[in-house]
Design an enzyme around this catalytic site. Structure first.
Site, PDB file in Angstrom:
ATOM      1  CE  LYS A  27      21.771  73.361 -23.406  1.00 54.09           C
ATOM      2  NZ  LYS A  27      21.656  72.580 -22.159  1.00 54.09           N
ATOM      3  CB  SER A  28      28.209  73.734 -20.642  1.00 55.97           C
ATOM      4  OG  SER A  28      27.484  72.574 -20.934  1.00 55.97           O
ATOM      5  NE  ARG A  32      29.985  74.190 -15.827  1.00 51.98           N
ATOM      6  CZ  ARG A  32      29.050  73.359 -16.297  1.00 51.98           C
ATOM      7  NH1 ARG A  32      28.149  73.782 -17.193  1.00 51.98           N
ATOM      8  NH2 ARG A  32      28.988  72.099 -15.878  1.00 51.98           N
ATOM      9  N   GLY A  99      18.029  70.971 -17.063  1.00 50.38           N
ATOM     10  CA  GLY A  99      18.673  70.151 -16.033  1.00 50.38           C
ATOM     11  C   GLY A  99      19.930  70.809 -15.490  1.00 50.38           C
ATOM     12  NE  ARG A 127      17.038  65.435 -17.599  1.00 51.62           N
ATOM     13  CZ  ARG A 127      17.961  66.226 -18.117  1.00 51.62           C
ATOM     14  NH1 ARG A 127      17.617  67.423 -18.573  1.00 51.62           N
ATOM     15  NH2 ARG A 127      19.212  65.839 -18.180  1.00 51.62           N
ATOM     16  CB  SER A 172      26.893  63.425 -14.002  1.00 54.89           C
ATOM     17  OG  SER A 172      26.191  64.648 -13.920  1.00 54.89           O
ATOM     18  CD  GLN A 174      23.259  68.453 -15.927  1.00 56.71           C
ATOM     19  OE1 GLN A 174      22.486  67.723 -15.309  1.00 56.71           O
ATOM     20  NE2 GLN A 174      22.933  69.018 -17.070  1.00 56.71           N
ATOM     21  CG  ASP A 324      24.482  67.050 -24.199  1.00 58.86           C
ATOM     22  OD1 ASP A 324      23.855  66.198 -23.537  1.00 58.86           O
ATOM     23  OD2 ASP A 324      24.954  68.089 -23.711  1.00 58.86           O
ATOM     24  CE  LYS A 351      22.683  63.233 -20.781  1.00 61.75           C
ATOM     25  NZ  LYS A 351      23.432  64.054 -19.831  1.00 61.75           N
TER      26      LYS A 351
HETATM   27  C1  S3P Z   1      26.053  69.509 -18.830  1.00 59.51           C
HETATM   28  C2  S3P Z   1      26.376  68.220 -18.535  1.00 59.51           C
HETATM   29  C3  S3P Z   1      25.790  67.046 -19.197  1.00 59.51           C
HETATM   30  C4  S3P Z   1      25.072  67.437 -20.489  1.00 59.51           C
HETATM   31  C5  S3P Z   1      24.224  68.665 -20.323  1.00 59.51           C
HETATM   32  C6  S3P Z   1      25.077  69.844 -19.881  1.00 59.51           C
HETATM   33  C7  S3P Z   1      26.719  70.604 -18.095  1.00 59.51           C
HETATM   34  O1  S3P Z   1      24.861  66.447 -18.340  1.00 59.51           O
HETATM   35  O2  S3P Z   1      24.276  66.358 -20.932  1.00 59.51           O
HETATM   36  O3  S3P Z   1      23.575  68.998 -21.513  1.00 59.51           O
HETATM   37  O4  S3P Z   1      26.631  71.772 -18.527  1.00 59.51           O
HETATM   38  O5  S3P Z   1      27.350  70.318 -17.065  1.00 59.51           O
HETATM   39  P1  S3P Z   1      25.273  65.298 -17.276  1.00 59.51           P
HETATM   40  O6  S3P Z   1      26.161  65.912 -16.286  1.00 59.51           O
HETATM   41  O7  S3P Z   1      23.972  64.861 -16.682  1.00 59.51           O
HETATM   42  O8  S3P Z   1      25.932  64.233 -18.108  1.00 59.51           O
END
Ligand code: S3P
Length: 443
Positions: A27-28, A32, A99, A127, A172, A174, A324, A351
Site C-alpha cells: 500500500k505504501s 508513492r 491517512g 485523525r 512518522s 507520512q 501497523d 491510527k
Molecule cells: C505509512 C506510514 C505509517 C503507517 C501507514 C502508512 C506510509 O504511518 O502507519 O499505514 O505509507 O508512509 P505514520 O507515518 O503515521 O506512522
C-alpha cells in the site's frame, strides 16, 4: 469516497491452513508510485499496484489535479503533469479512510500554486493533521482546518515555497514524506531530520525517478535532503507484495495447529519487517525462500508453519518497523504461553482507530486476558489453546482491526462476528478469499 454500508461477518475455526497465496501490492509503495508518476513528465507503467480503496483515493485525487491514470490489461499507466504542474482541483479531494493519501498529497499541494480541500470518512476526520500542518506552514502553505487540526481542511499552497530543515517530533514516514514531497517543487534544499528510522520508500523511489535525494547518517539520526525544483523521469515500477498484508496470513498459520503455508512475494524492507523479527523471538517458524529484489526492494516467499509461541517483551525499538502490525501481533500473543508486554507504541492511538483500546476491547470480548496501558498492551496467552470466542467485536472503520480479529476467529471455540468487515477493502480486498483458499486447501 462513500464507504460501502456495514457488512457483519461471522468466522469460525475449521482446521489447518495449507497451500500458497500471493499477497497484493504494498500500500505504501502503491501510493508513492502513483504520486511520483503523476509528477513525472511522460508515461510511467506500474505493475502490481494495490487496487484497494485507499490507493484508488490517491489515484482519483491525482486525476482531479491533472494526471491521466488508466488501468489496462498489463497494469496501470500514468501520464504525469511534471513537478509544479498540478492543477487546481474543481471539487474537494475525498481521501476516504486513507491517512497516507491525505498527508502525502498535502505535501504535494503545499508547494503548488493551488488550493485544495481535503475531506474523509469518520475515522480519517478524527485523525491529527497538525503534524503535517506544522512543517508545511513553515514552508509557506496556509491552512484552514477543522478544530484540533483535523479534516475537513482547506490548504492554499505557496509557489515558490520556502525550503526548511525539519526535525520530526514523531517517528512518522507520512510526515517525513509530506515534507520531502513539498520539497520537490521548492527551490533549494529541503531537509528532514529523522531521529528514529521509519519506512524509507519515498527516499528509495524518488531517487529511482531521478530526484536528487541524499541520506546522511549521524549520531542524532538520519538527515534526508532533497533538491527542489526536481525533474522526475517516468519509470516502470513493479510493486512488491505488502508485508503488512502478509502479516495476517503469517500469524494465522502460526496460531492454527497443523498449518503449513507459503506466502509469496512479501516485501522485506528492513523498515517494514519488524513483525517477523518479533514473531521469531516468540518462536514462530518463518522461513524465507527465494530472496530476491523487486522494484529496488528486498522480497521473499515466506513458508510459515504452526508453532508454539512464548510471550516476550516486544523490543520498543522495533515499533516503527511494525507499527501497523501490532494489532495482529496482539492476536499472536493471545495464544502464546506466558505474558507478552508491548510498550512504546503510543502512535497506535492515532491510527484508523485507537488500536490499543480497540484491540483490548475486541480481544477481551472473545475471552483473551489483556490489560490496556497508556502506550501498549499486556497480554497473558492461552498457551496455544483456542480462545472462547462467541462474541461480536467492533471494527471501528479500521481494516487492521477487522483482519486481526478475523485471524483470531480461526482458532476460537465459538467463532467471532465482525460487526463490519467492509473496511478490509481499503487495503486488502482479496483477504477473505485468500483465507478461504488456504482453508479450502486443507480440506
Ligand atoms: C505509512 C506510514 C505509517 C503507517 C501507514 C502508512 C506510509 O504511518 O502507519 O499505514 O505509507 O508512509 P505514520 O507515518 O503515521 O506512522
Amino acid at each position: 469516497m462513500a464507504h460501502p454500508s456495514s457488512a457483519p461477518l461471522t468466522l469460525s475455526a475449521v482446521g489447518p491452513l495449507t497451500g500458497r497465496v500471493r499477497v497484493p501490492g504494498d500500500k505504501s509503495i502503491s501510493h508513492r508510485a502513483l504520486m511520483f508518476s503523476a509528477l513525472a513528465i511522460g508515461t510511467s507503467r506500474i505493475e502490481g499496484l494495490l487496487e484497494g480503496e485507499d490507493v484508488l483515493a490517491t489515484a482519483a485525487a491525482l486525476r482531479a489535479m491533472g494526471a491521466t491514470i488508466v488501468r489496462d490489461a498489463g497494469g496501470w499507466s500514468v501520464d504525469g503533469v511534471g513537478v509544479g504542474g498540478l492543477l487546481q482541483p474543481a471539487n474537494a479531494l475525498d481521501m476516504g479512510n486513507s491517512g497516507t493519501s491525505t498527508r502525502l498529497l498535502m505535501g504535494l499541494v503545499a508547494s503548488h500554486p493551488i488550493t485544495a480541500t481535503f475531506i474523509g470518512d469518520a475515522s480519517l476526520s478524527k485523525r491529527p493533521m497538525g503534524r503535517v500542518i506544522a512543517p508545511l506552514s513553515q514552508m509557506g502553505a496556509d491552512f484552514t482546518a477543522s478544530p484540533g487540526g483535523r479534516l475537513p481542511l482547506m490548504l492554499r499552497g505557496l509557489c515558490p515555497a520556502i525550503p526548511i530543515t525539519y526535525k520530526l517530533p514523531v517517528a512518522s514516514a507520512q510526515v517525513k514524506s509530506a515534507v520531502l514531497l513539498a520539497g520537490l517543487n521548492t527551490p533549494g534544499i529541503t531537509r528532514v531530520v529523522e531521529p528514529v528510522a521509519t519506512r524509507d520508500h519515498s527516499e528509495r523511489m524518488l531517487r529511482g525517478f531521478g530526484a536528487e535525494v541524499s541520506v546522511e547518517t549521524t549520531p542524532h539520526g538520519k538527515i534526508i535532503s532533497i533538491t527542489g525544483e526536481a525533474e522526475l523521469k517516468p519509470q516502470h515500477i513493479v510493486v512488491p507484495g505488502d508485508p503488512s498484508s502478509a502479516a495476517f496470513l503469517v500469524v494465522a498459520a502460526t496460531i492454527v495447529p497443523g498449518s503449513d503455508i507459503v506466502v509469496e512475494n512479501v516485501g522485506l524492507n528492513p523498515t517494514r519487517a519488524g513483525l517477523f523479527t518479533a514473531l521469531r523471538l516468540m518462536g514462530a517458524s518463518i522461513e524465507e525462500l527465494d530472496r530476491r529484489d523487486v522494484g529496488g526492494e528486498p522480497v521473499a516467499d515466506l513458508r510459515v508453519r504452526h508453532a508454539a509461541l512464548t510471550g516476550i517483551e516486544v523490543p520498543p525499538d522495533l515499533a516503527p518497523s511494525m507499527i501497523d502490525e501490532y494489532p495482529v501481533l496482539f492476536v499472536a500473543a493471545a495464544f502464546a504461553t506466558g505474558r507478552t508486554i508491548a510498550r512504546g507504541a503510543e502512535e497506535l492511538r492515532v491510527k484508523e482507530s485507537d488500536r490499543i483500546a480497540a484491540m483490548a476491547a475486541a480481544l477481551g470480548a472473545v475471552g483473551a486476558r489483556v490489560t490496556e496501558i497508556e502506550d501498549g498492551l499486556l497480554i497473558d496467552g492461552t498457551g496455544g489453546d483456542p480462545l472462547p470466542g462467541g462474541a461480536t467485536v467492533a471494527t471501528l472503520l479500521d481494516h487492521r482491526i477487522a483482519m486481526s480479529m478475523a485471524v483470531a476467529a480461526l482458532h476460537c471455540r465459538a467463532g467471532i462476528t465482525l460487526d463490519d468487515a467492509s473496511p478490509v477493502a481499503t487495503s486488502y480486498p482479496a483477504f477473505f478469499d485468500q483465507i478461504a483458499h488456504l482453508r479450502g486447501a486443507a480440506a
